[in-house]
Design an enzyme around this catalytic site. Sequence first.
Site, mmCIF file in Angstrom:
data_model
loop_
_atom_site.group_PDB
_atom_site.id
_atom_site.type_symbol
_atom_site.label_atom_id
_atom_site.label_comp_id
_atom_site.label_asym_id
_atom_site.label_seq_id
_atom_site.Cartn_x
_atom_site.Cartn_y
_atom_site.Cartn_z
ATOM 1 N N GLY A 25 41.436 39.239 32.248
ATOM 2 C CA GLY A 25 40.146 39.856 31.956
ATOM 3 C C GLY A 25 40.257 41.361 31.804
ATOM 4 O O GLY A 25 41.032 42.010 32.504
ATOM 5 N N ARG A 86 44.585 35.433 27.575
ATOM 6 C CA ARG A 86 45.235 34.595 28.571
ATOM 7 C C ARG A 86 46.302 33.768 27.855
ATOM 8 O O ARG A 86 46.152 33.444 26.681
ATOM 9 C CB ARG A 86 44.210 33.723 29.291
ATOM 10 C CG ARG A 86 43.095 34.567 29.918
ATOM 11 C CD ARG A 86 42.188 33.770 30.828
ATOM 12 N NE ARG A 86 41.021 34.543 31.237
ATOM 13 C CZ ARG A 86 40.999 35.432 32.224
ATOM 14 N NH1 ARG A 86 42.103 35.672 32.919
ATOM 15 N NH2 ARG A 86 39.904 36.091 32.521
ATOM 16 N N ASP A 117 45.849 38.769 39.513
ATOM 17 C CA ASP A 117 46.883 38.011 40.207
ATOM 18 C C ASP A 117 47.680 37.094 39.282
ATOM 19 O O ASP A 117 48.895 36.940 39.443
ATOM 20 C CB ASP A 117 46.289 37.226 41.380
ATOM 21 C CG ASP A 117 45.084 36.385 40.988
ATOM 22 O OD1 ASP A 117 44.747 36.331 39.786
ATOM 23 O OD2 ASP A 117 44.475 35.771 41.889
ATOM 24 N N THR A 139 41.334 44.685 37.630
ATOM 25 C CA THR A 139 40.359 43.607 37.750
ATOM 26 C C THR A 139 39.093 44.129 38.401
ATOM 27 O O THR A 139 39.163 44.874 39.386
ATOM 28 C CB THR A 139 40.901 42.424 38.570
ATOM 29 O OG1 THR A 139 39.836 41.525 38.883
ATOM 30 C CG2 THR A 139 41.556 42.875 39.865
ATOM 31 N N ASP A 141 37.139 42.433 40.099
ATOM 32 C CA ASP A 141 36.800 41.571 41.239
ATOM 33 C C ASP A 141 37.198 42.136 42.601
ATOM 34 O O ASP A 141 36.735 41.627 43.627
ATOM 35 C CB ASP A 141 37.449 40.199 41.067
ATOM 36 C CG ASP A 141 37.065 39.526 39.764
ATOM 37 O OD1 ASP A 141 35.942 39.775 39.286
ATOM 38 O OD2 ASP A 141 37.883 38.760 39.221
ATOM 39 N N ASP A 143 39.844 41.679 44.197
ATOM 40 C CA ASP A 143 40.349 40.544 44.961
ATOM 41 C C ASP A 143 41.862 40.548 45.152
ATOM 42 O O ASP A 143 42.443 39.519 45.527
ATOM 43 C CB ASP A 143 39.919 39.230 44.303
ATOM 44 C CG ASP A 143 40.437 39.086 42.867
ATOM 45 O OD1 ASP A 143 40.962 40.072 42.312
ATOM 46 O OD2 ASP A 143 40.290 37.985 42.299
ATOM 47 N N ARG A 185 34.295 36.317 40.178
ATOM 48 C CA ARG A 185 35.104 35.100 40.247
ATOM 49 C C ARG A 185 34.948 34.451 41.617
ATOM 50 O O ARG A 185 33.838 34.130 42.016
ATOM 51 C CB ARG A 185 36.571 35.413 39.903
ATOM 52 C CG ARG A 185 37.337 34.248 39.350
ATOM 53 C CD ARG A 185 38.691 34.628 38.814
ATOM 54 N NE ARG A 185 39.489 35.423 39.726
ATOM 55 C CZ ARG A 185 40.815 35.533 39.658
ATOM 56 N NH1 ARG A 185 41.483 34.919 38.706
ATOM 57 N NH2 ARG A 185 41.482 36.271 40.514
#
Length: 334
Positions: A25, A86, A117, A139, A141, A143, A185
Amino acid sequence: MQYVVSQEARMAKEVKTIGVLTSGGDAPGMNAAIRAVVRTALHNGIKVIGIMRGYSGLLQEEMTEMKTTSVSEIIHRGGTILYTARCAEMVTPEGQKKAAEICKKHGIDGLVVIGGDGSFRGAGKLAALGINTIGLPGTIDLDIACTDYTIGFDTAVNTAMEAIDKVRDTSTSHERCSIIEVMGRHAGYIALWCGFANGAEDILIPERYDGNEQELINHIIDNRKRGKKHHIIINAEGIGHSTSMAKRIEAATGIETRATILGYMQRGGSPTCMDRVYASIMGAKAVELLIKGKSNRLVAYKKGEFCDFDIQEALAMKKDIPEDQWQITKLLNR
């Protein structure tokens, strides 16, 4: 950080060509990181190859040599000038071997991978196949467990915050309950931060939500009895189902309830100052590590300092919402 690496450090492993790609992303600030990689490398006499469309472009050999002017006027732009995609093939051993062979074919001594990741798993595989690889956490996120900052999060959370402020105005005018779904996500960091910043009455995040919708309904009813004219619920993407949830809440409470899904607007837009600055520092740090002969490392920001971790160790780390922050939201957002 040393922007010109010493001759002694360079002798550890001569680096002549560095590749850079963005994968997964997109995130605001990726262009700042690309710019830093290109200009830091060129300043040290190293050729830079821009790889288009992530690992997919690498496998298709979609590459272009980058100059200083290639990254002019991009630091303020969202998205990524290298594009992103992707790549299912990169998950396979055959795809990984092919990617490593293509890097060697084009004389790429080091590779900077900007992504999340999944991108880092690919980077780790390339490192094991002899390609010196450095990852940058790109990212929205937040995360990635080894780092307190990821490129794009600050912009995304500010974009979401501003949008929620606007929804709140309408929610107040119509005395509604509003469920606003934000991205992230499987992680709840954007929802948590927006819950703080927007003063939401409820925050639903994967790390803490137990699915007890009746408790949520009771809270809405109790607040209305106390005189509250609106109710804001920030719902994380990892919970989802905002539209159906809104219908159930309206049926149970009799209060007009609307769902708003902010979606991909959170991944776009001009990056904030933090995302421009931190992404730039991380990009320069990645080149420094490659010049020093390092590989299989992930650049991070931890406890107020820029540092780096082994990619496999970083991927094995677990991350959770800080419990004290969660408890503070419950105290403040009533």
